[in-house]
Design a protein around this motif. Structure first.
Motif, PDB file in Angstrom:
ATOM      1  N   MET A   1       0.839  -1.196   0.000  1.00 14.85           N
ATOM      2  CA  MET A   1       0.000   0.000   0.000  1.00 14.85           C
ATOM      3  C   MET A   1       0.881   1.256   0.000  1.00 14.85           C
ATOM      4  SD  MET A   1      -2.581   1.008   3.068  1.00 14.85           S
ATOM      5  CE  MET A   1      -3.393   2.567   3.113  1.00 14.85           C
ATOM      6  N   LYS A   2       0.485   2.238  -0.833  1.00 20.95           N
ATOM      7  CA  LYS A   2       1.284   3.460  -0.965  1.00 20.95           C
ATOM      8  C   LYS A   2       0.417   4.691  -0.759  1.00 20.95           C
ATOM      9  CE  LYS A   2       4.557   1.890  -4.450  1.00 20.95           C
ATOM     10  NZ  LYS A   2       5.035   2.060  -5.811  1.00 20.95           N
ATOM     11  N   LYS A   3       1.043   5.741  -0.274  1.00 24.18           N
ATOM     12  CA  LYS A   3       0.329   6.999  -0.117  1.00 24.18           C
ATOM     13  C   LYS A   3       1.358   8.122  -0.289  1.00 24.18           C
ATOM     14  CE  LYS A   3      -2.988   8.889   3.144  1.00 24.18           C
ATOM     15  NZ  LYS A   3      -3.891   8.514   4.226  1.00 24.18           N
ATOM     16  N   THR A   4       0.979   9.205  -0.938  1.00 24.06           N
ATOM     17  CA  THR A   4       1.922  10.312  -1.094  1.00 24.06           C
ATOM     18  C   THR A   4       1.481  11.469  -0.206  1.00 24.06           C
ATOM     19  OG1 THR A   4       2.449   9.619  -3.322  1.00 24.06           O
ATOM     20  CG2 THR A   4       3.005  11.881  -2.765  1.00 24.06           C
ATOM     21  N   ILE A   5       2.410  11.926   0.620  1.00 19.80           N
ATOM     22  CA  ILE A   5       2.117  13.039   1.526  1.00 19.80           C
ATOM     23  C   ILE A   5       3.179  14.108   1.287  1.00 19.80           C
ATOM     24  CG2 ILE A   5       1.923  13.749   3.952  1.00 19.80           C
ATOM     25  CD1 ILE A   5       0.899  10.952   4.589  1.00 19.80           C
ATOM     26  N   GLN A   6       2.751  15.288   0.908  1.00 19.13           N
ATOM     27  CA  GLN A   6       3.660  16.406   0.596  1.00 19.13           C
ATOM     28  C   GLN A   6       4.829  15.951  -0.289  1.00 19.13           C
ATOM     29  OE1 GLN A   6       4.683  18.528   4.287  1.00 19.13           O
ATOM     30  NE2 GLN A   6       2.692  17.950   5.085  1.00 19.13           N
ATOM     31  N   ASN A   7       4.494  15.264  -1.359  1.00 16.43           N
ATOM     32  CA  ASN A   7       5.473  14.795  -2.353  1.00 16.43           C
ATOM     33  C   ASN A   7       6.386  13.665  -1.880  1.00 16.43           C
ATOM     34  OD1 ASN A   7       4.628  16.451  -4.440  1.00 16.43           O
ATOM     35  ND2 ASN A   7       5.849  18.160  -3.627  1.00 16.43           N
ATOM     36  N   ILE A   8       6.163  13.142  -0.691  1.00 14.26           N
ATOM     37  CA  ILE A   8       6.960  12.011  -0.211  1.00 14.26           C
ATOM     38  C   ILE A   8       6.089  10.758  -0.327  1.00 14.26           C
ATOM     39  CG2 ILE A   8       8.179  10.993   1.765  1.00 14.26           C
ATOM     40  CD1 ILE A   8       9.540  13.558   0.907  1.00 14.26           C
ATOM     41  N   GLU A   9       6.639   9.755  -1.017  1.00 16.32           N
ATOM     42  CA  GLU A   9       5.891   8.500  -1.167  1.00 16.32           C
ATOM     43  C   GLU A   9       6.139   7.622   0.059  1.00 16.32           C
ATOM     44  OE1 GLU A   9       5.890   6.134  -5.037  1.00 16.32           O
ATOM     45  OE2 GLU A   9       6.888   4.774  -3.623  1.00 16.32           O
ATOM     46  N   ILE A  10       5.050   7.205   0.686  1.00 14.67           N
ATOM     47  CA  ILE A  10       5.151   6.332   1.860  1.00 14.67           C
ATOM     48  C   ILE A  10       4.555   4.982   1.472  1.00 14.67           C
ATOM     49  CG2 ILE A  10       4.433   5.997   4.270  1.00 14.67           C
ATOM     50  CD1 ILE A  10       4.288   9.074   4.429  1.00 14.67           C
ATOM     51  N   GLU A  11       5.331   3.940   1.711  1.00 11.51           N
ATOM     52  CA  GLU A  11       4.871   2.609   1.300  1.00 11.51           C
ATOM     53  C   GLU A  11       5.000   1.642   2.465  1.00 11.51           C
ATOM     54  OE1 GLU A  11       5.704  -0.767  -2.146  1.00 11.51           O
ATOM     55  OE2 GLU A  11       7.095   0.897  -1.935  1.00 11.51           O
ATOM     56  N   VAL A  12       4.009   0.792   2.659  1.00 10.56           N
ATOM     57  CA  VAL A  12       4.119  -0.285   3.653  1.00 10.56           C
ATOM     58  C   VAL A  12       3.907  -1.615   2.932  1.00 10.56           C
ATOM     59  CG1 VAL A  12       3.280   1.194   5.542  1.00 10.56           C
ATOM     60  CG2 VAL A  12       1.677  -0.290   4.378  1.00 10.56           C
ATOM     61  N   PHE A  13       4.741  -2.581   3.263  1.00 14.15           N
ATOM     62  CA  PHE A  13       4.601  -3.897   2.627  1.00 14.15           C
ATOM     63  C   PHE A  13       5.263  -4.967   3.491  1.00 14.15           C
ATOM     64  CE2 PHE A  13       9.007  -4.118   1.112  1.00 14.15           C
ATOM     65  CZ  PHE A  13       9.360  -2.773   1.114  1.00 14.15           C
ATOM     66  N   GLN A  14       4.921  -6.216   3.194  1.00 13.31           N
ATOM     67  CA  GLN A  14       5.497  -7.342   3.922  1.00 13.31           C
ATOM     68  C   GLN A  14       6.775  -7.768   3.216  1.00 13.31           C
ATOM     69  OE1 GLN A  14       2.660 -10.512   4.221  1.00 13.31           O
ATOM     70  NE2 GLN A  14       3.717 -11.493   5.939  1.00 13.31           N
ATOM     71  N   GLY A  15       7.834  -8.058   3.966  1.00 16.26           N
ATOM     72  CA  GLY A  15       9.062  -8.483   3.307  1.00 16.26           C
ATOM     73  C   GLY A  15      10.200  -8.684   4.277  1.00 16.26           C
ATOM     74  N   ASP A  16      11.375  -8.901   3.685  1.00 16.34           N
ATOM     75  CA  ASP A  16      12.600  -9.125   4.455  1.00 16.34           C
ATOM     76  C   ASP A  16      13.520  -7.932   4.223  1.00 16.34           C
ATOM     77  OD1 ASP A  16      15.020  -9.933   5.487  1.00 16.34           O
ATOM     78  OD2 ASP A  16      15.234 -11.688   4.184  1.00 16.34           O
ATOM     79  N   ILE A  17      13.832  -7.219   5.278  1.00 18.95           N
ATOM     80  CA  ILE A  17      14.661  -6.005   5.182  1.00 18.95           C
ATOM     81  C   ILE A  17      16.035  -6.295   4.558  1.00 18.95           C
ATOM     82  CG2 ILE A  17      15.658  -6.219   7.524  1.00 18.95           C
ATOM     83  CD1 ILE A  17      14.427  -2.867   6.526  1.00 18.95           C
ATOM     84  N   ALA A  18      16.475  -7.538   4.650  1.00 19.17           N
ATOM     85  CA  ALA A  18      17.801  -7.888   4.118  1.00 19.17           C
ATOM     86  C   ALA A  18      17.755  -8.258   2.640  1.00 19.17           C
ATOM     87  CB  ALA A  18      18.399  -9.033   4.929  1.00 19.17           C
ATOM     88  N   ASN A  19      16.610  -8.095   2.014  1.00 17.18           N
ATOM     89  CA  ASN A  19      16.485  -8.428   0.595  1.00 17.18           C
ATOM     90  C   ASN A  19      15.577  -7.427  -0.115  1.00 17.18           C
ATOM     91  OD1 ASN A  19      16.587  -9.758  -1.845  1.00 17.18           O
ATOM     92  ND2 ASN A  19      15.065 -11.308  -1.261  1.00 17.18           N
ATOM     93  N   LEU A  20      16.040  -6.167  -0.138  1.00 10.25           N
ATOM     94  CA  LEU A  20      15.239  -5.106  -0.754  1.00 10.25           C
ATOM     95  C   LEU A  20      16.083  -4.355  -1.782  1.00 10.25           C
ATOM     96  CD1 LEU A  20      13.441  -3.533   2.354  1.00 10.25           C
ATOM     97  CD2 LEU A  20      12.530  -5.238   0.778  1.00 10.25           C
ATOM     98  N   PRO A  21      16.155  -4.879  -3.000  1.00  9.78           N
ATOM     99  CA  PRO A  21      17.042  -4.290  -4.012  1.00  9.78           C
ATOM    100  C   PRO A  21      16.680  -2.858  -4.420  1.00  9.78           C
ATOM    101  CG  PRO A  21      16.145  -6.422  -4.743  1.00  9.78           C
ATOM    102  CD  PRO A  21      15.431  -6.049  -3.496  1.00  9.78           C
ATOM    103  N   ASN A  22      15.428  -2.456  -4.248  1.00  9.72           N
ATOM    104  CA  ASN A  22      15.045  -1.154  -4.800  1.00  9.72           C
ATOM    105  C   ASN A  22      15.030  -0.016  -3.799  1.00  9.72           C
ATOM    106  OD1 ASN A  22      14.743  -2.251  -7.395  1.00  9.72           O
ATOM    107  ND2 ASN A  22      12.771  -3.117  -6.746  1.00  9.72           N
ATOM    108  N   VAL A  23      15.921  -0.088  -2.825  1.00  9.89           N
ATOM    109  CA  VAL A  23      15.960   0.987  -1.836  1.00  9.89           C
ATOM    110  C   VAL A  23      17.428   1.323  -1.534  1.00  9.89           C
ATOM    111  CG1 VAL A  23      15.711  -0.617   0.115  1.00  9.89           C
ATOM    112  CG2 VAL A  23      15.022   1.740   0.392  1.00  9.89           C
TER     113      VAL A  23
END
Ligand code: AR6
Length: 175
Positions: A1-23
């Motif tokens: 799920m994503k939401k943009t607040i004052q031009n900042i994209e905020i995203e919440v999702f299920q996953g493993d912090i040690a495997n996040l190639p796009n950040v």
């Protein structure tokens, strides 16, 4: 799920912090000595490899609420921002200390002109912070800091369990 607040994209999702190639930067729910451990710290140190601890060693110990930045070695990211959350019921005032974690992570990220950062739910595992209270603190802190951000464009929240994801989604929807 994503939401943009004052031009900042905020995203919440299920996953493993040690495997996040796009950040660009991932946040470690660290211990004071910045060593490996269980949970997030274990996953991050395992995936990054032993050089991560070599860089961490001279930066330790850190106090609850503080954050330090290193590079990410074998992780698919550029940086790791290590923050020590409060132990619930022990480090006081725990709400202020948890707020400081989020603030200081954003500071470290901005200093390096980072564009995207992913947070785990700091203190809500081994350190026992109730997830709903912790979620409120993380979102309220982020909201208050958004106007100060110059480089960050994406803030991501990675949840390990479905139940934690639902709590984050509900609160993000209300924001
Ligand atoms: N990716 C995303 N979230 C995770 C992962 C993962 N791979 N693993 C666990 N979580 P914790 P804390 C969730 O215990 O409470 C360590 O041993 C987990 O379900 O990692 O700040 C350190 O060395 C929980 O919701 O961090 C410290 O001693 C959240 O991440 C101590 O634990 C945080 O759980 C830090 O405790």
């Amino acid at each position: 799920m994503k939401k943009t607040i004052q031009n900042i994209e905020i995203e919440v999702f299920q996953g493993d912090i040690a495997n996040l190639p796009n950040v660009e930067a991932v946040v470690n729910a660290a211990n004071a000595q910045l060593t490996t451990g269980g949970g997030v710290a274990g996953a991050i140190h395992r995936a990054a490899g032993p050089k991560l601890y070599e860089e961490c060693k001279p930066l330790a110990p850190i106090a609850p609420g503080e954050a330090v930045i290193t590079v990410a070695y074998n992780l698919p990211n550029k940086y790791v921002i290590h923050s020590l959350g409060p132990v619930y019921g022990k480090d006081k005032p725990e709400n202020k200390l948890l707020e400081n974690c989020y603030k200081n992570v954003l500071k470290r990220a901005e200093e390096k002109k980072v564009k995207s950062v992913a947070f785990p739910a700091i203190s809500t595992g081994a350190f026992g912070y109730p997830i709903k209270e912790a979620t409120k603190i993380s979102f309220n802190t982020i909201l208050a800091e958004i106007p100060k951000l110059k480089h960050l464009q994406k803030l991501k929240f990675v949840l390990f369990s479905e139940a934690d994801l639902e709590i984050y989604e509900t609160m993000l929807a209300e924001m």
